[in-house]
Design an enzyme around this catalytic site. Structure first.
Site, PDB file in Angstrom:
ATOM      1  N   LYS A 143       4.985   9.725   8.377  1.00  0.00           N
ATOM      2  CA  LYS A 143       4.815   9.220   9.732  1.00  0.00           C
ATOM      3  C   LYS A 143       5.839   9.783  10.722  1.00  0.00           C
ATOM      4  O   LYS A 143       5.710  10.900  11.199  1.00  0.00           O
ATOM      5  CB  LYS A 143       4.796   7.687   9.701  1.00  0.00           C
ATOM      6  CG  LYS A 143       3.589   7.142   8.891  1.00  0.00           C
ATOM      7  CD  LYS A 143       3.541   5.641   8.870  1.00  0.00           C
ATOM      8  CE  LYS A 143       2.565   5.115   7.837  1.00  0.00           C
ATOM      9  NZ  LYS A 143       1.170   5.127   8.300  1.00  0.00           N
ATOM     10  N   ASP A 199       9.408   2.874  -0.824  1.00  0.00           N
ATOM     11  CA  ASP A 199       8.386   3.575  -0.032  1.00  0.00           C
ATOM     12  C   ASP A 199       8.669   3.276   1.442  1.00  0.00           C
ATOM     13  O   ASP A 199       8.287   2.235   1.958  1.00  0.00           O
ATOM     14  CB  ASP A 199       6.990   3.112  -0.435  1.00  0.00           C
ATOM     15  CG  ASP A 199       5.925   3.829   0.384  1.00  0.00           C
ATOM     16  OD1 ASP A 199       4.720   3.591   0.134  1.00  0.00           O
ATOM     17  OD2 ASP A 199       6.291   4.616   1.276  1.00  0.00           O
ATOM     18  N   TYR A 216       0.866  -1.181   0.000  1.00  0.00           N
ATOM     19  CA  TYR A 216       0.000   0.000   0.000  1.00  0.00           C
ATOM     20  C   TYR A 216       0.898   1.225   0.000  1.00  0.00           C
ATOM     21  O   TYR A 216       1.866   1.292   0.756  1.00  0.00           O
ATOM     22  CB  TYR A 216      -0.891  -0.010   1.246  1.00  0.00           C
ATOM     23  CG  TYR A 216      -1.774   1.216   1.404  1.00  0.00           C
ATOM     24  CD1 TYR A 216      -1.501   2.175   2.368  1.00  0.00           C
ATOM     25  CD2 TYR A 216      -2.885   1.416   0.589  1.00  0.00           C
ATOM     26  CE1 TYR A 216      -2.308   3.292   2.531  1.00  0.00           C
ATOM     27  CE2 TYR A 216      -3.698   2.527   0.740  1.00  0.00           C
ATOM     28  CZ  TYR A 216      -3.401   3.464   1.713  1.00  0.00           C
ATOM     29  OH  TYR A 216      -4.207   4.566   1.861  1.00  0.00           O
TER      30      TYR A 216
HETATM   31  P1  KE4 Z   1      -0.674   8.553   4.348  1.00  0.00           P
HETATM   32  O1  KE4 Z   1      -1.194   9.250   3.125  1.00  0.00           O
HETATM   33  O2  KE4 Z   1      -1.739   7.716   5.045  1.00  0.00           O
HETATM   34  O3  KE4 Z   1       0.054   9.511   5.301  1.00  0.00           O
HETATM   35  O4  KE4 Z   1       0.503   7.543   3.882  1.00  0.00           O
HETATM   36  C1  KE4 Z   1       0.188   6.556   2.922  1.00  0.00           C
HETATM   37  C2  KE4 Z   1       1.164   5.412   3.046  1.00  0.00           C
HETATM   38  C3  KE4 Z   1       2.170   5.296   2.097  1.00  0.00           C
HETATM   39  N1  KE4 Z   1       3.077   4.285   2.156  1.00  0.00           N
HETATM   40  C4  KE4 Z   1       3.048   3.382   3.150  1.00  0.00           C
HETATM   41  C5  KE4 Z   1       4.088   2.300   3.190  1.00  0.00           C
HETATM   42  C6  KE4 Z   1       2.048   3.461   4.174  1.00  0.00           C
HETATM   43  O5  KE4 Z   1       2.034   2.544   5.171  1.00  0.00           O
HETATM   44  C7  KE4 Z   1       1.085   4.490   4.120  1.00  0.00           C
HETATM   45  C8  KE4 Z   1      -0.029   4.635   5.140  1.00  0.00           C
HETATM   46  N2  KE4 Z   1      -0.144   3.555   6.082  1.00  0.00           N
HETATM   47  C9  KE4 Z   1      -1.476   3.306   6.594  1.00  0.00           C
HETATM   48  C10 KE4 Z   1      -1.359   2.157   7.607  1.00  0.00           C
HETATM   49  N3  KE4 Z   1      -1.189   0.927   6.975  1.00  0.00           N
HETATM   50  C11 KE4 Z   1      -2.109   4.496   7.198  1.00  0.00           C
HETATM   51  C12 KE4 Z   1      -3.329   4.200   8.057  1.00  0.00           C
HETATM   52  C13 KE4 Z   1      -4.590   4.644   7.401  1.00  0.00           C
HETATM   53  O6  KE4 Z   1      -4.720   4.472   6.168  1.00  0.00           O
HETATM   54  O7  KE4 Z   1      -5.443   5.157   8.141  1.00  0.00           O
END
Ligand code: KE4
Length: 454
Positions: free
Chosen positions: A289, A261, A166
């Site tokens: 994060k 990523d 993801y």
């Molecule tokens: P955000 O747009 O949610 O800040 O980041 C996206 C993203 C990109 N790449 C990786 C490897 C990520 O894990 C994420 C976001 N992680 C999720 C948890 N698996 C965020 C939690 C959510 O979607 O509420």
């Protein structure tokens, strides 16, 4: 307000309702009942809605260290850490103090500030593959921008991602994605056009031949390969020996940009992230994060010749009203400063996480659960399947219903896990021996209960 006898309320209320026709609704319950009419699913991010585990989400009010307190005054040990940012634990006194000081100066200008120089320099110092970096406001913005940059730099159109990984909710990534997309069983998202989806090729994680097949067929059309160097979004899945190096070599040979990523793994697994741990140099890295310390920050960076294509230095456009926001920069900078003061911090974090792993493994074998547990540093996932989990094909064999029961049992015992099988749990430097012992005990009791009810 009285609780409606619906199927949606948390398990611990279900038991109570058997004895009392009406019991007072918890504040959490009441807030969720309001929320579902205000925001889709009552949440601002799907995974939070507990759809994968049953029951209604807990509303939290405060946090300190690794302890969360909900709106009804119940405490929990936190293994979500706001999905990764809180490696130092919540409300670290130095981060809070730095934020208070910045608040009194200003929160945003939409103009350059020294804080952006300082955080950029810190990231560049800690991640050798990054010569130059651009701040944005989320991981999604970082990955969206990184693939646009890869396409601009290579003049190629296709991207390769991996099933179960993801990279945020950008259109190009909502193809066989992990995290909430997999959790909600959404194979792909409506609203993504066939034209867009057609430019995203998917391979199988930990299967180099599936990448080579795509390169053989589409070689010169592929701008980049993007992956989580340690997956968090299938649950925690480490790369098998040779996988990352194989992709690195293939990208070098074919003129394809390699994008790591590291939104989740950056500063989580080592100061230089997974690329330091596995000694692989990507062409671009995305971050998020932890670099925001709990406030909204994302970033992308890499080789200077690539980054200088980004406007206004170059023609590839990307912008953001609150990018480099002073308040968010402050939280991220203070977090990275504290994190890198102690050269042993990652060793200690790994040791503590190993204690949790050992405790759970002992419970699994004592109770005869042949389940799989993957851990890399302070990222850990208990998979409710007997298969080794190295790819999405393995992860999807999990009994997500049983995971849901386990989740609820742990929550009743004051342990707040990610509410989905396909997520990684996180430890912080605040997860001490007592916290881990309580977690291991709750794990044992929870496994025993679901075994009995199975
Ligand atoms: P955000 O747009 O949610 O800040 O980041 C996206 C993203 C990109 N790449 C990786 C490897 C990520 O894990 C994420 C976001 N992680 C999720 C948890 N698996 C965020 C939690 C959510 O979607 O509420």
């Amino acid at each position: 307000m009285y609780l409606r006898a619906t199927g949606s309320h948390p398990h611990w209320i279900k038991e109570l309702s058997f004895h009392h026709e009406h019991i007072p609704m918890t504040r959490s319950q009441s807030l969720f009942n309001d929320a579902v009419n205000l925001m889709p699913g009552g949440v601002n991010s799907p995974v939070r809605a507990f759809r994968a585990v049953g029951g209604d989400p807990v509303f939290f009010a405060s946090a300190k260290g690794c302890t969360l307190t909900d709106v009804d005054g119940n405490d929990y040990i936190d293994y979500i850490g706001s999905w990764g940012p809180f490696i130092l634990g919540h409300s670290h006194p130095r981060v809070v103090a730095a934020l208070h000081a910045q608040l009194d100066r200003a929160t945003s200008f939409g103009a350059p500030t020294e804080l952006e120089n300082l955080l950029a320099q810190k990231i560049i110092d800690l991640v050798p593959s990054i010569d130059m970096v651009r701040m944005v406001n989320s991981g999604t913005e970082a990955t969206l921008s990184a693939i646009r940059l890869a396409r601009a730099f290579t003049r190629r159109e296709k991207i390769v991602k991996f099933e179960g990984c993801y990279h945020g909710h950008g259109d190009s990534f909502l193809i066989k994605a992990g995290s909430g997309v997999a959790t909600l069983g959404l194979p792909d998202s409506p609203g993504v056009t066939p034209a867009t989806a057609g430019d995203t090729l998917t391979a199988r994680y930990n299967d180099l031949s599936s990448v080579e097949e795509l390169v053989t067929e589409y070689g010169e059309q592929i701008a980049c390969i993007i992956l989580e160097p340690v997956v968090g979004n299938m649950g925690c899945v480490p790369p098998v020996d040779g996988f990352l190096q194989g992709i690195r070599d293939l990208c070098t040979r074919e003129g394809i940009l390699l994008i790591f990523d590291e939104v989740m793994t950056g500063f989580r697994l080592a100061p230089g992230g997974a690329q330091e741990l596995f000694d692989i140099t990507p062409d671009l890295t995305t971050l998020g994060k932890i670099i925001g310390g709990g406030l909204p920050v994302g970033a992308y960076g890499g080789r200077r010749e690539i980054m200088e294509m980004v406007a206004p230095a170059g023609p590839m456009y990307q912008a953001g009203t609150l990018s480099g926001n002073p308040l968010a920069m402050t939280a991220g900078l203070e977090t990275l400063r504290i994190l890198t003061e102690d050269p042993e911090v990652y060793v200690k974090l790994d040791l503590q996480s190993a204690k949790l792993e050992d405790g759970i493994r002992a419970n699994l074998s004592d109770l005869g659960f042949p389940y799989t547990l993957n851990r890399v540093g302070s990222m850990i996932t208990l998979f409710f399947t007997e298969r080794d989990v190295r790819s999405w094909d393995d992860a999807k064999t999990c009994d997500t219903g049983l995971f849901g029961s386990y989740f609820s049992e742990m929550l009743r015992r004051g342990i707040s896990l990610p509410p989905a099988q396909f997520e990684a749990a996180f430890l912080s430097i605040m997860h001490d021996d007592d916290v881990i012992a309580r977690t291991v005990e709750a794990n044992r009791e929870s496994l025993a209960v679901i075994r009995k009810n199975a």
